[in-house]
Scaffold this motif. Structure first.
Motif, PDB file in Angstrom:
ATOM      1  N   PRO A  60       0.822  -0.567  -0.193  1.00  0.00           N
ATOM      2  CA  PRO A  60       0.325   0.003   0.182  1.00  0.00           C
ATOM      3  C   PRO A  60       0.765   1.126  -0.087  1.00  0.00           C
ATOM      4  CG  PRO A  60      -0.369  -1.167   2.602  1.00  0.00           C
ATOM      5  CD  PRO A  60       0.580  -2.386   1.328  1.00  0.00           C
ATOM      6  N   TYR A  61       1.790   0.674   0.442  1.00  0.00           N
ATOM      7  CA  TYR A  61       3.407   2.206   0.439  1.00  0.00           C
ATOM      8  C   TYR A  61       3.521   2.793  -0.856  1.00  0.00           C
ATOM      9  CZ  TYR A  61       2.521   1.643   5.236  1.00  0.00           C
ATOM     10  OH  TYR A  61       1.660   1.574   7.275  1.00  0.00           O
ATOM     11  N   ASN A  62       4.119   1.801  -1.409  1.00  0.00           N
ATOM     12  CA  ASN A  62       4.476   1.969  -2.645  1.00  0.00           C
ATOM     13  C   ASN A  62       4.383   1.725  -3.946  1.00  0.00           C
ATOM     14  OD1 ASN A  62       5.879  -0.322  -3.057  1.00  0.00           O
ATOM     15  ND2 ASN A  62       7.666  -0.312  -2.184  1.00  0.00           N
ATOM     16  N   GLY A  63       2.743   0.764  -3.703  1.00  0.00           N
ATOM     17  CA  GLY A  63       2.180  -0.405  -5.207  1.00  0.00           C
ATOM     18  C   GLY A  63       3.230  -1.604  -4.904  1.00  0.00           C
ATOM     19  N   SER A  64       4.133  -1.922  -4.616  1.00  0.00           N
ATOM     20  CA  SER A  64       4.618  -2.932  -5.095  1.00  0.00           C
ATOM     21  C   SER A  64       4.312  -4.359  -5.457  1.00  0.00           C
ATOM     22  CB  SER A  64       6.103  -2.465  -5.232  1.00  0.00           C
ATOM     23  OG  SER A  64       6.327  -3.363  -3.381  1.00  0.00           O
TER      24      SER A  64
END
Length: 215
Positions: free
Chosen positions: A127-131
């Motif tokens: 949720p923080y970087n979409g990885s």
């Protein structure tokens, strides 16, 4: 006169007791001596037995480093080794295999190789970087049929009543992996050893004790 008789009687009585005491003491001394000799003989005999036992040749020199996980006898053309169980990485699963004069020249050793595989995978995103995140939610144990082929023609022939030992060790660097290697050693005259880490495609492991051909 009466006093003299009394003294004489007491003297004789004392001598009698003294004689009995000496006789009893001598008997005790003799018994103690016999007992001591017997104890010394017993101790000497035990020491000799221990010494003799220590010089007896071992039936399988060097193979008693670890108590085997499995013991089998090569009494037919195919002997199942079951499912080798690995406790820790690089700790061998050890099988002692007895060979007799009745053992066939070629024996197959089927077994099931077990390893861990993922039964259910999780796909998600950070949720923080979409990885993308891929992880295993559930593991399961898989069993694959494997086989070792022992070609024993290069080993010395055994006479009726004779027997020797073959030791098979299974190793895994990672107990959860399907990759493993085997170490096969023959204890006899001569003593032979083979280590195989490459699996031959379609044929399993072929062990022929080819070192015997060089002798």
């Amino acid at each position: 006169m009466k006093s003299l008789n009394t003294i004489t009687f007491l003297s004789l009585l004392s001598l009698g007791f003294l004689g009995v005491s000496r006789s009893y003491a001598e008997e005790n001394a003799q018994e103690a001596g016999h007992e001591m000799i017997k104890n010394l003989h017993d101790v000497t005999t035990i020491n000799q037995e221990v010494k003799a036992a220590g010089t007896l040749p071992a039936k399988c020199p060097g193979c008693a480093e670890k108590e085997p996980d499995l013991k089998v006898t090569l009494d037919k053309k195919s002997v199942d080794l079951g499912r080798p169980y690995y406790r820790r990485d690089n700790e061998p699963y050890v099988v002692f295999i007895k060979r007799t004069s009745e053992t066939p020249a070629k024996v197959d050793l089927p077994f099931k190789n077990n390893y861990r595989t993922c039964a259910k995978t999780y796909f998600g995103s950070n949720p923080y970087n979409g990885s993308i995140i891929i992880d295993c939610l559930m593991y399961m144990t898989q069993y694959v049929d494997e086989e070792i082929s022992l070609n024993l023609k290069n080993l010395p022939k055994l006479k009726a009543g004779e027997e020797d030992l073959i030791e098979v060790k299974f190793y895994k660097r990672d107990i959860n992996s399907d990759k493993y290697r085997i170490e096969v050693k023959h204890f006899g005259e001569p003593s032979l050893k083979e280590e195989i880490d490459k699996k031959f495609w379609g044929d399993g492991y072929n062990v022929g004790f080819k070192e015997a051909e060089k002798k």
